[in-house]
Design a protein around this motif. Structure first.
Motif, PDB file in Angstrom:
ATOM      1  N   VAL A  58      42.307  45.771  42.416  1.00 29.06           N
ATOM      2  CA  VAL A  58      43.048  44.923  42.576  1.00 29.06           C
ATOM      3  C   VAL A  58      44.360  45.380  42.231  1.00 29.06           C
ATOM      4  O   VAL A  58      45.505  44.734  42.057  1.00 29.06           O
ATOM      5  CB  VAL A  58      42.874  43.542  42.038  1.00 29.06           C
ATOM      6  CG1 VAL A  58      41.558  42.869  42.834  1.00 29.06           C
ATOM      7  CG2 VAL A  58      42.625  43.380  40.731  1.00 29.06           C
TER       8      VAL A  58
ATOM      9  N   LYS B  21      39.408  32.243  45.456  1.00 26.10           N
ATOM     10  CA  LYS B  21      38.581  32.398  46.921  1.00 26.10           C
ATOM     11  C   LYS B  21      38.761  31.011  47.146  1.00 26.10           C
ATOM     12  O   LYS B  21      38.869  29.688  46.647  1.00 26.10           O
ATOM     13  CB  LYS B  21      37.099  32.764  46.707  1.00 26.10           C
ATOM     14  CG  LYS B  21      36.932  34.227  46.001  1.00 26.10           C
ATOM     15  CD  LYS B  21      35.715  34.094  45.322  1.00 26.10           C
ATOM     16  CE  LYS B  21      35.670  35.475  44.340  1.00 26.10           C
ATOM     17  NZ  LYS B  21      36.659  35.387  43.141  1.00 26.10           N
TER      18      LYS B  21
ATOM     19  N   VAL C  94      48.107  42.034  43.358  1.00 24.22           N
ATOM     20  CA  VAL C  94      47.860  40.710  43.290  1.00 24.22           C
ATOM     21  C   VAL C  94      49.072  39.896  42.630  1.00 24.22           C
ATOM     22  O   VAL C  94      50.058  40.476  42.042  1.00 24.22           O
ATOM     23  CB  VAL C  94      46.563  40.573  42.430  1.00 24.22           C
ATOM     24  CG1 VAL C  94      45.340  40.886  42.986  1.00 24.22           C
ATOM     25  CG2 VAL C  94      46.877  41.022  41.125  1.00 24.22           C
TER      26      VAL C  94
ATOM     27  N   LEU D 176      39.817  37.248  41.752  1.00 23.50           N
ATOM     28  CA  LEU D 176      40.763  36.699  42.512  1.00 23.50           C
ATOM     29  C   LEU D 176      40.336  35.288  43.072  1.00 23.50           C
ATOM     30  O   LEU D 176      39.192  34.989  43.051  1.00 23.50           O
ATOM     31  CB  LEU D 176      40.467  37.577  43.800  1.00 23.50           C
ATOM     32  CG  LEU D 176      41.106  38.917  43.674  1.00 23.50           C
ATOM     33  CD1 LEU D 176      40.923  39.769  45.136  1.00 23.50           C
ATOM     34  CD2 LEU D 176      42.442  39.021  43.102  1.00 23.50           C
TER      35      LEU D 176
ATOM     36  N   LYS E 153      38.155  42.360  41.650  1.00 21.08           N
ATOM     37  CA  LYS E 153      37.921  41.458  42.797  1.00 21.08           C
ATOM     38  C   LYS E 153      37.338  39.991  42.448  1.00 21.08           C
ATOM     39  O   LYS E 153      37.737  38.885  42.952  1.00 21.08           O
ATOM     40  CB  LYS E 153      37.078  41.874  43.882  1.00 21.08           C
ATOM     41  CG  LYS E 153      37.669  43.173  44.305  1.00 21.08           C
ATOM     42  CD  LYS E 153      36.821  43.733  45.443  1.00 21.08           C
ATOM     43  CE  LYS E 153      37.526  45.421  45.967  1.00 21.08           C
ATOM     44  NZ  LYS E 153      36.406  45.950  46.804  1.00 21.08           N
TER      45      LYS E 153
ATOM     46  N   PHE F  71      38.968  35.529  50.553  1.00 23.96           N
ATOM     47  CA  PHE F  71      39.787  35.930  49.436  1.00 23.96           C
ATOM     48  C   PHE F  71      41.232  35.815  49.534  1.00 23.96           C
ATOM     49  O   PHE F  71      41.859  35.909  50.605  1.00 23.96           O
ATOM     50  CB  PHE F  71      39.251  37.400  49.009  1.00 23.96           C
ATOM     51  CG  PHE F  71      37.989  37.602  48.554  1.00 23.96           C
ATOM     52  CD1 PHE F  71      37.881  37.880  47.463  1.00 23.96           C
ATOM     53  CD2 PHE F  71      37.016  37.815  49.347  1.00 23.96           C
ATOM     54  CE1 PHE F  71      36.567  38.171  46.876  1.00 23.96           C
ATOM     55  CE2 PHE F  71      35.571  38.141  48.982  1.00 23.96           C
ATOM     56  CZ  PHE F  71      35.433  38.129  47.452  1.00 23.96           C
ATOM     57  N   THR F  72      41.898  35.688  48.187  1.00 24.21           N
ATOM     58  CA  THR F  72      43.302  35.622  48.210  1.00 24.21           C
ATOM     59  C   THR F  72      43.721  36.699  47.412  1.00 24.21           C
ATOM     60  O   THR F  72      42.839  37.289  46.672  1.00 24.21           O
ATOM     61  CB  THR F  72      43.720  34.014  47.749  1.00 24.21           C
ATOM     62  OG1 THR F  72      43.652  34.274  46.210  1.00 24.21           O
ATOM     63  CG2 THR F  72      43.211  33.251  48.452  1.00 24.21           C
ATOM     64  N   ASN F  73      45.099  37.120  47.274  1.00 31.54           N
ATOM     65  CA  ASN F  73      45.599  38.093  46.436  1.00 31.54           C
ATOM     66  C   ASN F  73      45.928  37.322  45.251  1.00 31.54           C
ATOM     67  O   ASN F  73      46.931  37.856  44.465  1.00 31.54           O
ATOM     68  CB  ASN F  73      46.524  38.897  47.119  1.00 31.54           C
ATOM     69  CG  ASN F  73      47.869  38.305  47.458  1.00 31.54           C
ATOM     70  OD1 ASN F  73      47.771  36.916  47.436  1.00 31.54           O
ATOM     71  ND2 ASN F  73      49.022  38.918  47.411  1.00 31.54           N
TER      72      ASN F  73
ATOM     73  N   ALA G  41      45.390  36.040  41.608  1.00 32.85           N
ATOM     74  CA  ALA G  41      44.470  36.349  40.486  1.00 32.85           C
ATOM     75  C   ALA G  41      44.555  35.481  39.178  1.00 32.85           C
ATOM     76  O   ALA G  41      45.494  34.923  38.867  1.00 32.85           O
ATOM     77  CB  ALA G  41      44.694  37.702  39.849  1.00 32.85           C
TER      78      ALA G  41
END
Length: 158
Positions: free
Chosen positions: A130, A36, A134, A34, A31, A52-54, A56
């Motif tokens: 994740v 942000k 992601v 990721l 995490k 947060f976003t997915n 990576a």
């Protein structure tokens, strides 16, 4: 890997962990890798509100949820944040499930943590990895697209 003192996280502080204990404390969720988004307040200053976003880091392997070049990550990705005992309290954007953050806040490790289960895949089964969830930052070409990748699951409590 050197032998670890049983349940070291209950008797030591972050500052007294050995390098092996420090590394073992990480649950391997990914995490922290990721992207942000942090909002600004009316004065244009960081608000502390983070989503947060997915999306990576380019070094994160989406299939394993692990860094492809962990040893060289800071050279390969200069913006990679180094989590240390001294920095963890200022890294307010770390997910609530992060063992470093939890230890700094005086909270116990979550029941699914690999140090408690003895199984590195327990983080995956508990839905805190994740892995498989992601997309790589290399696939995102438009900064506005980050807004379409906001997710809630990293912010959930352990």
């Amino acid at each position: 890997m050197p032998s670890l003192t049983p349940r070291f996280w209950e008797t030591k502080t972050l500052l007294t962990l050995s390098p092996a204990e420090w590394e073992a404390l990480c649950d391997g969720c990914g995490k922290c890798c990721l992207a942000k988004l942090e909002y600004e307040d009316e004065a244009g200053e960081p608000s502390g509100i983070v989503e947060f976003t997915n999306i990576a880091c380019r070094l994160l392997d989406a299939k394993t949820g692990r860094c492809c070049d962990y040893e060289n990550r800071f050279a390969e990705v200069p913006e990679c944040v180094k989590v240390t005992p001294e920095s963890i309290e200022s890294l307010y954007y770390m997910p609530p499930s992060c063992a470093y953050r939890r230890m700094a806040e005086g909270k116990p490790l979550p029941a699914w943590h690999p140090l408690l289960t003895g199984d590195p895949d327990s983080v995956v089964r508990a839905g805190h990895s994740v892995r498989g969830r992601v997309v790589s930052e290399t696939t995102i070409t438009d900064e506005q697209a980050y807004l379409h990748h906001i997710i809630e699951w990293p912010s959930a409590e352990a």
